[in-house]
Write an enzyme that holds these catalytic residues in place. Structure first.
Site, PDB file in Angstrom:
ATOM      1  N   GLU A 201       9.867   8.338  -4.064  1.00 41.98           N
ATOM      2  CA  GLU A 201      10.416   9.701  -4.162  1.00 41.98           C
ATOM      3  C   GLU A 201      11.219   9.898  -5.444  1.00 41.98           C
ATOM      4  O   GLU A 201      11.177  10.982  -6.046  1.00 41.98           O
ATOM      5  CB  GLU A 201      11.271  10.021  -2.935  1.00 41.98           C
ATOM      6  CG  GLU A 201      10.515   9.982  -1.614  1.00 41.98           C
ATOM      7  CD  GLU A 201       9.233  10.809  -1.633  1.00 41.98           C
ATOM      8  OE1 GLU A 201       9.237  11.905  -2.235  1.00 41.98           O
ATOM      9  OE2 GLU A 201       8.225  10.351  -1.074  1.00 41.98           O
TER      10      GLU A 201
ATOM     11  N   PRO B  85       0.825  -1.218   0.000  1.00 42.19           N
ATOM     12  CA  PRO B  85       0.000   0.000   0.000  1.00 42.19           C
ATOM     13  C   PRO B  85       0.852   1.257   0.000  1.00 42.19           C
ATOM     14  O   PRO B  85       1.888   1.335   0.655  1.00 42.19           O
ATOM     15  CB  PRO B  85      -0.791  -0.137   1.302  1.00 42.19           C
ATOM     16  CG  PRO B  85       0.106  -0.937   2.203  1.00 42.19           C
ATOM     17  CD  PRO B  85       0.835  -1.896   1.309  1.00 42.19           C
TER      18      PRO B  85
END
Length: 234
Positions: free
Chosen positions: A206, A159
């Site tokens: 990221e 998740p």
């Protein structure tokens, strides 16, 4: 750096979608013209537009989130502007709260990101999830001009959410182990980070931001969820 901040301001503000409908479903989709309240308009006129790095993350729809970020110039490494950006990323991480935050999310189109998983945050995950995804705490890390190398190409689905898509989550496949190299921190010192499991997932998330990619581009679309869907039905 100043040029990057100016570019970030232009990208973050962007323009409305050309030719989009102005009524009905178009308004719900964010295509209609946005009107400010009197007080918001007055504040904007007096204070001027906000300048990056912003205090709050840009939300999906901001062009800066879909543009590839530029590398920080060598002469800027370790400089005051980079340290200011590093402080803004650290503050944003902790106020989010979130586990990773990239410069583009604060309106700065540069290849910089920060990540942190404190022990108290780590302990909130269910034990089964911690074991399955190797969720272990790590200190604040800031990487400038990072380069990613996959160490274990095995894909594990887990998740994910994002402070630039508030209120939603989905399951996303990520490589199990990665290495970040050829990067430096805010002081210009070399950084090398080998990560597995959850930390590797955060790094990949990221790094995607630095290339204008969001987790929704990689997710299992059938798992895309409004995290408050049950509350909305009450």
């Amino acid at each position: 750096m100043a040029a990057a901040l100016a570019a970030g301001r232009r990208l973050a503000v962007g323009r409305g979608r050309p030719g989009a409908p102005g009524r009905g479903c178009g308004d719900a989709a964010g295509w209609g013209e946005r009107e400010r309240s009197y007080w918001r308009a007055l504040r904007r006129r007096v204070l001027g537009p906000p300048a990056p790095p912003f205090a709050a993350p840009c939300q999906v729809g901001a062009p800066v989130l879909r543009a590839a970020a530029a590398a920080v110039a060598p002469e800027k490494l370790g400089g005051p502007e980079l340290r200011e950006l590093a402080a803004a990323l650290a503050a944003g991480l902790r106020s989010g709260p979130c586990l990773g935050l990239s410069a583009p999310q604060l309106g700065v189109p540069l290849r910089v990101f920060a990540a942190e998983l404190p022990p108290d945050r780590c302990s909130r995950y269910p034990p089964a999830l911690r074991r399955a995804h190797c969720i272990e705490p790590f200190p604040l890390r800031l990487l400038v001009n990072p380069v990613l190398r996959v160490l274990d190409a095995h894909l594990v689905t887990g998740p994910e959410g994002c402070v630039s898509l508030k209120g939603f989550s989905a399951y996303v496949p990520r490589h199990w182990a990665v290495h970040v190299s050829a990067g430096v921190d805010e002081h210009g010192e070399p950084v090398s980070w080998e990560a597995t499991g959850w930390a590797a997932r955060i790094i990949q998330h990221e790094m995607d931001h630095l290339d204008g990619i969001l987790y929704i581009d990689r997710m299992d679309t059938r798992t895309f969820t409004n995290v408050s869907w049950m509350e909305l039905l009450d």
